[in-house]
Design a protein around this motif. Structure first.
Motif: not given
Ligand code: HEM
Length: 179
Positions: A2, A104, A115, A133, A135, A137
């Motif tokens: 974002k 979230h 995302e 966690y 992700s 990313r």
């Protein structure tokens, strides 16, 4: 990713390192957006990665340390813009245990294309929380900064340890013990 994540990041870079550094990292990156971001837009994560990599090269600060400091700043953005979500909590462990099933989820209502990572709760007591966690990313350091600020927000503190579960840190275990 974002636009608010980009606009707040570049504001912080300007604040800490000056407008020349903003120009340097934008000019040394290959950005489809050309470095022009609006807070409601959506941009490729690879743009953030390039900006972070060039900032890291120019400052000799690791990407993870930059992400952690950035997250500490981002918490104040959350406080300013999403105070309603924070007000639903009175305890940091409760809040961090609710990222996946509440916080979230609310973020996705505002930004359907966000995302977001996943946070699985492995263990939870009033004083201890173990989270996984995940992700693509690899932004666990961003999570660490937000976790530290979550405790600070409730005038509490914790010892937060983490363990990378793979080389690329797309899976990281967090062990949080309230002090
Ligand atoms: C990413 C909102 C709390 C961990 C994000 C993004 C937003 C957001 C907008 C970016 C999504 C995108 O660019 O597509 C919020 C709000 C919160 C909140 C409004 C509280 C009211 C937390 C907390 C953590 C957390 C407490 C603590 C661990 C992360 C991480 C990311 C992220 C690690 C980076 C994306 C990734 O790793 O894949 N969040 N968040 N968030 N959030 Fe949250």
């Amino acid at each position: 990713m974002k636009g608010i994540v980009f606009t707040e990041f570049l504001d912080l870079v300007e604040d800490k390192f000056g407008i020349e550094m903003v120009d340097t990292i934008i000019n040394s990156s290959n950005l489809k957006s050309e470095g022009v971001y609006t807070s409601v837009g959506t941009y490729e994560f690879s743009e953030m990665l390039q900006l972070l990599t060039h900032l890291s090269e120019n400052t000799n600060i690791s990407i993870d340390d930059l992400l952690q400091v950035y997250a500490e700043h981002f918490f104040s953005v959350i406080k300013r813009s999403y105070s309603g979500v924070l007000e639903m909590y009175s305890d940091p462990i409760e809040m961090l245990a609710s990222i996946e099933n509440h916080i979230h989820v609310e973020v996705r209502k505002i930004y359907p294309d966000a995302e977001l990572p996943t946070f699985q709760v492995l263990e939870k007591t009033p004083k201890r929380l173990v989270l996984i966690y995940k992700s693509s990313r690899s932004m666990h350091a961003f999570g660490l900064g937000l976790m530290n600020k979550t405790f600070e927000h409730f005038n509490e503190s914790a010892t937060i340890e983490f363990e990378k579960l793979n080389d690329v840190a797309t899976e990281v275990k967090f062990i949080i013990n309230k002090n």
